[in-house]
Design a protein around this motif. Structure first.
Motif, mmCIF file in Angstrom:
data_model
loop_
_atom_site.group_PDB
_atom_site.id
_atom_site.type_symbol
_atom_site.label_atom_id
_atom_site.label_comp_id
_atom_site.label_asym_id
_atom_site.label_seq_id
_atom_site.Cartn_x
_atom_site.Cartn_y
_atom_site.Cartn_z
ATOM 1 N N TYR A 12 0.774 -1.111 -0.202
ATOM 2 C CA TYR A 12 -0.052 -0.157 0.263
ATOM 3 C C TYR A 12 0.657 1.234 -0.279
ATOM 4 N N ARG A 13 1.746 1.327 1.013
ATOM 5 C CA ARG A 13 2.593 2.595 1.358
ATOM 6 C C ARG A 13 3.415 2.633 -0.426
ATOM 7 N N GLU A 48 -5.824 -5.082 -1.657
ATOM 8 C CA GLU A 48 -6.014 -4.517 -0.988
ATOM 9 C C GLU A 48 -5.888 -3.310 -1.168
ATOM 10 N N ALA A 49 -4.742 -2.599 -1.264
ATOM 11 C CA ALA A 49 -4.011 -1.652 -1.880
ATOM 12 C C ALA A 49 -4.561 -0.618 -2.710
ATOM 13 N N ILE A 50 -4.987 -1.374 -3.142
ATOM 14 C CA ILE A 50 -6.270 -0.472 -4.579
ATOM 15 C C ILE A 50 -7.162 -0.456 -4.013
ATOM 16 N N ALA A 55 -10.361 4.751 -1.153
ATOM 17 C CA ALA A 55 -11.101 5.229 -0.957
ATOM 18 C C ALA A 55 -10.588 6.798 -0.488
ATOM 19 N N GLU A 56 -9.539 6.286 -0.303
ATOM 20 C CA GLU A 56 -8.640 8.584 0.017
ATOM 21 C C GLU A 56 -8.648 8.684 -1.449
ATOM 22 N N VAL A 65 -12.614 -1.513 -17.183
ATOM 23 C CA VAL A 65 -11.089 -0.779 -17.503
ATOM 24 C C VAL A 65 -10.150 -0.945 -16.678
ATOM 25 N N GLY A 66 -10.907 -1.319 -15.094
ATOM 26 C CA GLY A 66 -10.103 -1.454 -14.026
ATOM 27 C C GLY A 66 -9.624 0.008 -13.387
ATOM 28 N N ALA A 67 -8.473 -0.300 -12.414
ATOM 29 C CA ALA A 67 -8.042 0.887 -11.832
ATOM 30 C C ALA A 67 -6.887 1.712 -12.561
ATOM 31 N N ARG A 68 -7.084 3.014 -11.985
ATOM 32 C CA ARG A 68 -6.248 4.196 -13.167
ATOM 33 C C ARG A 68 -6.054 5.192 -11.127
#
Length: 231
Positions: A12-13, A48-50, A55-56, A65-68
């Motif tokens: 995550y970091r 989990e990090a994504i 959330a932030e 598409v997924g995460a961007r």
């Protein structure tokens, strides 16, 4: 269990830091399998990090598409800076009587370092913005409301992730901003500036970034007002 949690936190970091420093650019697709291979982990801690970064509001998840990495258009980043200005002004007002001489000295050192970066090349813009952010945090962190400080930190994270100010602020705003920083420090050292005036000037300092980047001049003064925020 503790080892697993440590791995999740480390992933995550790492991803978060890459978003904030431009390692992952705004709008860039975050492919879980690629990141997992790069970090030598399974996709589970990456997923989990994504979720945490979504959330932030640092990541946007689009169906099919997924995460961007999140992006900000001009209207959005201006609204974010307006919110930052209001919170920063109030935070410094609360911190005014608690800021130590050591903190003021550190803020002056950071501002002198910023001044030395005037005219710096684009590859140093990330360092410039980090110094600018740290200058402000050194002052408002003396406040007594941790939720306010956490909200300010979150707003700065979103601004950093967007890269909007990193691409525009140093060229359009750095020279005048350091003058305004000096003025704010003089107010804090004098002990004769009322909290309402300090709050107003601190707010105006942040709003002047919008004025400068819109092409209305570099300012350097704390007596101009963005019309949208007039009472």
């Amino acid at each position: 269990m503790s080892s697993l949690l440590s791995k999740h936190e480390s992933v995550y970091r790492t991803i978060r830091e890459r978003i904030l420093n431009g390692g992952y650019e705004p709008g860039e697709r975050l492919v879980l399998s690629t990141i997992a291979r790069d970090l030598d982990v399974s996709p589970v801690p990456v997923r989990e990090a994504i979720r945490r970064l979504e959330a932030e509001d640092l990541v946007t998840f689009e169906r099919n598409v997924g995460a961007r990495v999140n992006t900000l258009d001009d209207e959005a980043w201006e609204q974010l800076v307006e919110m930052l200005a209001l919170l920063d002004g109030y935070a410094l007002r609360r911190a005014q009587c608690r800021i130590t001489p050591a903190a003021l000295g550190e803020a002056q050192r950071l501002n002198d370092a910023l001044r030395a970066h005037a005219g710096s090349p684009a590859d140093q813009h990330g360092e410039v913005m980090a110094l600018h952010r740290l200058f402000h945090r050194t002052l408002y962190a003396a406040g007594d409301n941790r939720y306010l400080i956490e909200t300010l930190d979150s707003a700065w994270d979103r601004i950093d992730a967007s890269r909007v100010l990193a691409s525009r602020w140093p060229a359009h705003r750095l020279a005048s901003a350091v003058e305004e920083h000096d003025e704010l420090l003089r107010m804090l050292r004098s002990g004769h500036v009322g909290p309402s005036e300090l709050e107003r000037c601190t707010r105006q300092h942040s709003l002047n970034a919008i004025i400068a980047i819109r092409g209305r001049g570099g300012t350097g003064h704390l007596d101009r007002v963005v019309p949208a925020l007039n009472p």
